[in-house]
Design a protein around this motif. Sequence first.
Motif, mmCIF file in Angstrom:
data_model
loop_
_atom_site.group_PDB
_atom_site.id
_atom_site.type_symbol
_atom_site.label_atom_id
_atom_site.label_comp_id
_atom_site.label_asym_id
_atom_site.label_seq_id
_atom_site.Cartn_x
_atom_site.Cartn_y
_atom_site.Cartn_z
ATOM 1 N N GLY A 1 0.809 -1.210 0.000
ATOM 2 C CA GLY A 1 0.000 0.000 0.000
ATOM 3 C C GLY A 1 0.842 1.260 0.000
ATOM 4 N N LYS A 2 1.919 1.258 0.770
ATOM 5 C CA LYS A 2 2.813 2.426 0.814
ATOM 6 C C LYS A 2 3.520 2.615 -0.516
ATOM 7 C CE LYS A 2 1.745 3.296 5.045
ATOM 8 N NZ LYS A 2 0.885 4.466 5.365
ATOM 9 N N ALA A 3 3.923 1.502 -1.162
ATOM 10 C CA ALA A 3 4.578 1.594 -2.466
ATOM 11 C C ALA A 3 3.622 2.170 -3.509
ATOM 12 C CB ALA A 3 5.068 0.208 -2.894
ATOM 13 N N LYS A 4 2.377 1.704 -3.482
ATOM 14 C CA LYS A 4 1.369 2.223 -4.413
ATOM 15 C C LYS A 4 1.143 3.718 -4.184
ATOM 16 C CE LYS A 4 -1.495 -1.922 -5.139
ATOM 17 N NZ LYS A 4 -2.859 -2.480 -4.919
ATOM 18 N N ASP A 5 1.045 4.114 -2.934
ATOM 19 C CA ASP A 5 0.810 5.530 -2.606
ATOM 20 C C ASP A 5 1.944 6.400 -3.141
ATOM 21 O OD1 ASP A 5 -1.532 4.864 -1.329
ATOM 22 O OD2 ASP A 5 -0.679 4.950 0.698
ATOM 23 N N PHE A 6 3.176 5.916 -2.995
ATOM 24 C CA PHE A 6 4.319 6.703 -3.473
ATOM 25 C C PHE A 6 4.265 6.862 -4.987
ATOM 26 C CE2 PHE A 6 8.653 6.794 -5.227
ATOM 27 C CZ PHE A 6 9.097 7.992 -4.678
#
Length: 504
Positions: free
Chosen positions: A254-259
């Motif tokens: 999720g954090k990778a997608k957000d970035f």
Amino acid sequence: MKISITFFLLFSVFTSCANKNKDSHAIKENLNKPNIIIINLDDLGYGDLSCYGATEIKTPNIDKLANNGLLFTNGYATSATCSPSRFSLLTGVYPWRNKRAKILAGDAPLLIDTAQQTLPKLLNKAGYNTAIIGKWHLGLGSGHVNWNNTITPGPNQVGFNESYILAATQDRVPTVYIHNGNVVNLDKTDPIQVNYKKNFLGEPTALSNPELVTMKWHHGHNNSIVNGIPRIGFMKGGENAKWSDIDMADHFLGKAKDFIKSNKNTDFFLYYAMQQPHVPRTPHPRFVGKSGMGPRGDAILEADWCVGELLKTLKNLDVLNNTLIVFTSDNGPVLNDGYFDEAEEKLGKHDPKGGLRGGKYSLFEAGTRVPFITYWPGVIKSGVSQALVCQIDLLASLGCLVGEEVNATDSKNILKAFTGKSNQGRDHLIIEAKSRTALRSGDWVMIPAYKGNPINSKVNIETGILPKYQLYNLKTDRAQKHNLASENPEKLNAMIKIFKNLKS
């Protein structure tokens, strides 16, 4: 919207890299640079993927990268353990040049000097927004870490604009996430305390309270218990900040997608350092039992799914075609690395080593030869390369790609090999395992004579250590069964000479 680089511009890059002092500024002005993502798995073996020949497990999403990109059969990490390997990937420096580059304790200070050249610094200079998401394990702070204040120096001080990381490793305390130097969800009225030598009064451990353990420890993991899993080291407090192990993969994804979403209109570099299949293996319940190999196999399937979801995100945001992806692993495989989780019992016909000898912690090939794939739609043609390449070379090669000068002795510019424009990689490579080094040169490997145990009995892996020189021709003896040192003294002496010159 950014467009893909043309072959003409790529050719210009190669030409300019050969004359970088003259043309580097022209590159930066004219080149529409790709986004760059490095996906680095943890303890994934050379034979753990179906694109590398595994038949008992299927990894369709990683296979897509391989089938539409370039799969390397001679791709290496510098080290057979994680902290040294990750140090080299980010700095372009051999780990044996830094005496502290060993498997770090959970409270170890930052391993990378903040004045040191790093890959994120280089890309930052070229206009990239940079992020690390996942496992760091390169130390934090400058001494004793106060986990309740902003922790510095860390990833943000060596070139990353954004960092969302494990405090150390999944099997070490403190079991918390750190975002840009601050523990996530920390309640200051319940401060975190960490000690790697002595437990805190009244705090349960796997030894004092085995009834609280849901994952049985095998060796070295019998201290503080979090989520039923005993860890390395002792921890007290920070209850609100503790992670959920089974949700870790989803959390980092999720954090990778957000970035990516927040940087879709800018040049970005993402170092996506996944924790699978390192211990403790805690795949989400939707993957449990899917591989038939226990938690280790399930964790690999989970990692493959994460890669697929990342690719979907890139495609949906219309940035996939302008993204260079490098897929690899920090070192070779290990089955029992501290917990009883049936990794050995349920292995079946699967060979994580892919026919190589050794594994994690080993100087033999399976310690450092790892999955290595480069993918860049419209630029990298699908195929298989036998070029000798290493993660240490990403610094110089990507520096060339984005038009930035690199001051490096160890990192070599092999951009043509990484992009499939040449079959020639590096000539020589020094590999390392637990501070001992060996040489790969052409098709040959030379391992010096060392004192020590030939078997790591805790994990049941051959270390590659013998009291005599070893010489192997990998072209005819991929499994390193026939030591040719006594039969071919001329080649042995030539290898020793190269080895000494490279280490001088």
